[in-house]
Structure formats: structure tokens, C-alpha cells
Motif scaffolding. Structure first.
Motif, short mmCIF file in Angstrom:
data_model
loop_
_atom_site.label_atom_id
_atom_site.label_comp_id
_atom_site.label_asym_id
_atom_site.label_seq_id
_atom_site.Cartn_x
_atom_site.Cartn_y
_atom_site.Cartn_z
N ARG A 38 8.61 -2.25 10.52
CA ARG A 38 7.94 -3.27 11.33
C ARG A 38 8.18 -4.68 10.80
NH1 ARG A 38 3.12 -1.25 14.22
NH2 ARG A 38 2.19 -3.30 13.83
N GLN A 120 1.63 -6.43 8.17
CA GLN A 120 1.99 -5.41 9.15
C GLN A 120 1.19 -4.13 8.94
OE1 GLN A 120 3.77 -5.62 11.87
NE2 GLN A 120 4.20 -7.78 11.46
N LEU A 123 -2.21 -4.82 10.41
CA LEU A 123 -2.16 -4.80 11.87
C LEU A 123 -2.03 -3.38 12.38
CD1 LEU A 123 0.18 -7.87 12.53
CD2 LEU A 123 -2.30 -7.75 12.81
N LEU A 124 -1.27 -2.55 11.69
CA LEU A 124 -1.14 -1.15 12.06
C LEU A 124 -2.49 -0.44 11.94
CD1 LEU A 124 0.84 1.10 12.89
CD2 LEU A 124 1.23 1.53 10.46
N ARG A 126 -5.39 -1.89 12.25
CA ARG A 126 -6.25 -2.38 13.34
C ARG A 126 -5.87 -1.70 14.66
NH1 ARG A 126 -6.78 -8.72 14.29
NH2 ARG A 126 -8.52 -8.50 12.82
N GLU A 127 -4.58 -1.55 14.91
CA GLU A 127 -4.13 -0.91 16.15
C GLU A 127 -4.60 0.53 16.24
OE1 GLU A 127 0.07 -1.34 16.14
OE2 GLU A 127 0.02 -3.53 16.19
N SER A 128 -4.65 1.21 15.09
CA SER A 128 -5.07 2.61 15.08
C SER A 128 -6.59 2.78 15.03
CB SER A 128 -4.43 3.33 13.88
OG SER A 128 -4.82 2.71 12.66
N GLY A 129 -7.33 1.67 14.98
CA GLY A 129 -8.79 1.74 14.97
C GLY A 129 -9.40 1.98 13.61
N LYS A 132 -11.77 -2.67 11.24
CA LYS A 132 -12.57 -3.46 12.18
C LYS A 132 -12.81 -4.88 11.69
CE LYS A 132 -15.00 0.61 13.95
NZ LYS A 132 -14.26 1.58 13.15
N CYS A 454 -4.74 8.56 7.69
CA CYS A 454 -4.05 9.13 8.85
C CYS A 454 -3.94 10.65 8.76
CB CYS A 454 -2.66 8.51 9.00
SG CYS A 454 -2.68 6.75 9.42
#
Length: 456
Positions: A38, A120, A123-124, A126-129, A132, A454
Motif C-alpha cells: 500500500r 497505511q 488506515l487499514l 480503520r477500514e477494517s473497523g 476508532k 485479524c
């Protein structure tokens, strides 16, 4: 009769065509590879001229460093060796083997890439929840510098050593000239001794200049503060009390010279002698700070580095620097070491609520192994308005519930970095270089933490 499996070390075998067959599906290597892909190429330092040998791909090199740091492999020589011996490292390196000089040069030149990869990963998250960014905790820990504390010299000792070295250099210069005239059998012996002394004297000269510049800057700040106090005193009416005392201008009007006990390290001048508390020894170290998400992910969302034992001077700057990256939090939890009127007001001005202990929050232990002090110090009375307001806030039940998250979020991070990852000493020297390495350490920790989250 026991049944034993036979083996033969002479049996020839090859690695599988796909190295991923030998790497577990939940291995950190897969996340590191996905994260570095990324990062845009303009974040790296690349030779665009096209001259010389073909370069290793910068994403490969970045992934190699992150994976190495996450697994406790910090030395460039050990990383080079691991590209042959470690299957995970070999997979991340795509079965290529950059030498230790190449690895060290990449680590030296690519601080911007570490920052970009750090962002990055966040941000990854945050995108995956997973992230917060509402409430964060901040704390600092002392990490050893790549320098010995015996190389720290006092200002008064520097003056004596400079005088002695000047005399020795003059004597050696005279001996060298005499040896040249007499055509001595070993004409290189004296120049080598002379060069060593000249090098040491140059380091002492530079250290003295640094301390004198710091003293001059401190005097300028003291004069500015005095002028502000003098103006406020002149504007008062009625009983005004004693006028403010001006700072000492020294013999030349530029302030007094540095205090004799002021020290500077000749190996890494930006590091300083620090200790964790009065019960610990002094070490040549940096104060590495981390801002950690306190809402479950326990990811490092920002880093900071201080050259002072105290945390307060860099408190507001570390938090406000997050605006250019992942964004500002709503609430910040900090211990008493961060308490200060200026940083608290700076954070409140940006809409951030700081919950800062104005005194040690931990009460007396019922079964403390240490004997009580013979003459315990009385608690300092809280009189400053901002401290009284903060104390009133911290005594509310919602604030107490939030503040309990501090030590169970940020302090375990330092434990993982030092004990699990094994990072206890910086490899590089100088503030800028150490800041880049601390970002790399935080990046490796976040990659390790994200892979665990993850997989859960």
C-alpha cells in the motif's frame, strides 16, 4: 519394540516452488507483505538515474525490515543471514538476499517510507473497523541510546581536557617536526598520535559549543519571560509587590556560561542521562513515547521522542501531530508526568479533553515489601486553578472509569516491545535517526498486533 522413523541427511530435497507452502496461513509475513504494497513508491529514496546495478525493490526491503523488527532481528548482518536461514524472512524477501550494507543504507535513507507505512497500517485498521480513535493513552519509556554513559563529560571537565589536549598537541607537533628533520625510522607514529588527540579535541570543542548555545538560548528565553513579567508588573495599580528580578546577564551580557555540572555525550550528543525513578540507575537513553488506542485495538497511533527525562515538554506536540496523519482523538489519558498548564490548555483549545493526573493516582499498597519512609513527604497542596479544575474532573466517576484504561493499554505495549520483540537499545545515533528507528519499531509492533487481531 520401539518403532523409529528413519532419516537420512544425505537425502536431497529442494524448497517447494512456492515458498508460501512452508509459511503458515496466519503468519505475520502475509500481513507485512499486504501492508507494504500500500506504500507508494514516491515515499522511498530511489536511484532514478538508472545507473549502476539493479536496485532491490524498496517494498521488498521495507517488508524485510518490518518483519525482522517484529521478530526481534534488528541487526542488518543478522537480517542478511536470516534471508538464508529463516523461512519467514526468506518468503518476505522473495528468496533474494540483500547484503547488510544494502539493508543498513535503506534503513538510513527511508525515514519517510517508515512514516508512510505506519500511516497505511493505521488506515487499514480503520477500514477494517479495528481502530476508532476516540480515547487514547500516552506514556513514555526510557530506551538505551547507542552510546555509553562514560562518554558523557561535564562542562568544567571539558575545559580542563581541552587545555591539556592543546598542550599535548603542541608538544606532539614539535616532536613530529623534529622527527621529520632527523628522518626518524617511523615517521607515521607521531602523526597518528597527533590525529587521535586532534579528533578528541574537536569533539570536546563541539560539545562545549553545544552547551554554550543551549545556555545562550535559555538566557534569551529568560529575558523574554522577564520582559513579559515586567510589563504586567508596570500595568498593575495599587500595591504591586516586589518587581520581577532580571536574569543574570553574565560578564559579556549574553548570560552566564553553562553550569559546571552540565553534561554532553561525545558519542551521541542528542541522548541524555536519564533514569526511570529515584530507585533506578542513570542510563544514556532517549525518552520514547507512544500514543496507544484505548478502545480495544491497542495499536500505536502516534510516536514521539524526547531528549529529556520529563514527558511534559513534548506532550501537546505529540498529540497535535496526529492531525496530519490518522486524525485527532477526543480524549487523552496521561499520568502525572505529563501534567502542565501549557499542554493541557493547548489540547483543550483544539477540542481534545485531556485527563491528566495532577498527582500520583496509585494509593498506598496494603502489603508493601518496602518499609515506609522515616519522614514521609507531605502531599503538595494543589493551588493552581487549572490543577484544581483537573482534579475536580478526575474525581468524577466517568473520568475514573476512563483513566483506568491508561495503564492497561499503553504500558503493556512497552512490555511487548522490550520483552517480546526484544528492542531495548537504539542502533542509530542522533535525534532524527532515532526518531525514524522508533517509528520503525512502532510499525513492526502494529503489524504484529494487526496480524493477531485479524486472526482472532
Amino acid at each position: 519394540m520401539a518403532v523409529l522413523r528413519s532419516y537420512s541427511r544425505e537425502q536431497r530435497f529442494l524448497l517447494p516452488p512456492d515458498l508460501a507452502d512452508w509459511v503458515a496461513e496466519d503468519d505475520l509475513a502475509h500481513f507485512v507483505i499486504a501492508a507494504v504494497e500500500r506504500v507508494t513508491l514516491d515515499a522511498f529514496k530511489i536511484n532514478h538515474r538508472g545507473t549502476g546495478k539493479a536496485q532491490y525493490h524498496p517494498r521488498l526491503m521495507l517488508g524485510l525490515l518490518i518483519y525482522g523488527y517484529a521478530n526481534g532481528i534488528f541487526s542488518s548482518r543478522r537480517l542478511e543471514r536470516a534471508t538464508y536461514r529463516d523461512i519467514g524472512v526468506r518468503f518476505v524477501a522473495a528468496d533474494q538476499h540483500p547484503d547488510h550494507d544494502t539493508i543498513a543504507a535503506f534503513r538510513w535513507d527511508n525515514a519517510r517510507a517508515f512514516e508512510a507505512a505506519f500511516l497505511q497500517v493505521l488506515l487499514l485498521a480503520r477500514e477494517s473497523g479495528l481502530l476508532k480513535l476516540g480515547t487514547v493513552s500516552i506514556d513514555g519509556t526510557k530506551i538505551d541510546a547507542n552510546a555509553s554513559k562514560i562518554r558523557s563529560v561535564r562542562y568544567d571537565r571539558m575545559q580542563a581536557l581541552r587545555a591539556k589536549l592543546a598542550a599535548d598537541i603542541a608538544a606532539l607537533t614539535a616532536r613530529a617536526e623534529a622527527a621529520d628533520a632527523e628522518d626518524a625510522p617511523d615517521p607515521q607514529a607521531l602523526p597518528r598520535e597527533l590525529a587521535r588527540r586532534e579528533t578528541l579535541k574537536a569533539k570536546l570543542d563541539a560539545a562545549c559549543a553545544r552547551l554554550e548555545a543551549e545556555a545562550l538560548a535559555a538566557h534569551g528565553q529568560a529575558k523574554a519571560e522577564h520582559e513579559a513579567k515586567q510589563a504586567a508588573y508596570a500595568a498593575r495599580t495599587g500595591r504591586r509587590g516586589k518587581p520581577p528580578v532580571p536574569p543574570d546577564d553574565g560578564p559579556d551580557g549574553n548570560g552566564p556560561p553553562p553550569a559546571p555540572e552540565r553534561q554532553s555525550n561525545l558519542t551521541d550528543p542528542d541522548s541524555a542521562l536519564m533514569r526511570k525513578s529515584a530507585r533506578h540507575e542513570y542510563r544514556q537513553a532517549y525518552n520514547a513515547q507512544a500514543v496507544v488506542d484505548a478502545e480495544g485495538s491497542q495499536l500505536i497511533v502516534a510516536t514521539g521522542l524526547a531528549t529529556t527525562p520529563g514527558d511534559q515538554p513534548t506532550f501537546a506536540a505529540t498529540i497535535l501531530a496526529m492531525e496530519a496523519g490518522i486524525g485527532l482523538p477526543r480524549t487523552v489519558l496521561a499520568d502525572a508526568g505529563f501534567a502542565g498548564r501549557a499542554p493541557v490548555e493547548a489540547l483543550k483549545a483544539r477540542g481534545i479533553e485531556p485527563l491528566v493526573a495532577v498527582r500520583a493516582m496509585q494509593g498506598e499498597r496494603p502489603y508493601d515489601f518496602r518499609p515506609p519512609p522515616v519522614a514521609p513527604k507531605p502531599d503538595r497542596a494543589v493551588r493552581e486553578p487549572w490543577r484544581l479544575a483537573m482534579q475536580a474532573t478526575m474525581n468524577t466517576e466517568p473520568a475514573k472509569a476512563l483513566y483506568r484504561l491508561r495503564k492497561q493499554t499503553v504500558e503493556p505495549v512497552f512490555g511487548i516491545v522490550k520483552a517480546a520483540m526484544g528492542f531495548r537499545q537504539f542502533l542509530r545515533r542522533g535525534l532524527a535517526a532515532v526518531e525514524a528507528e522508533w517509528t520503525l519499531v512502532a510499525l513492526a509492533y502494529n503489524a504484529k498486533r494487526m496480524a493477531r487481531l485479524c486472526a482472532a
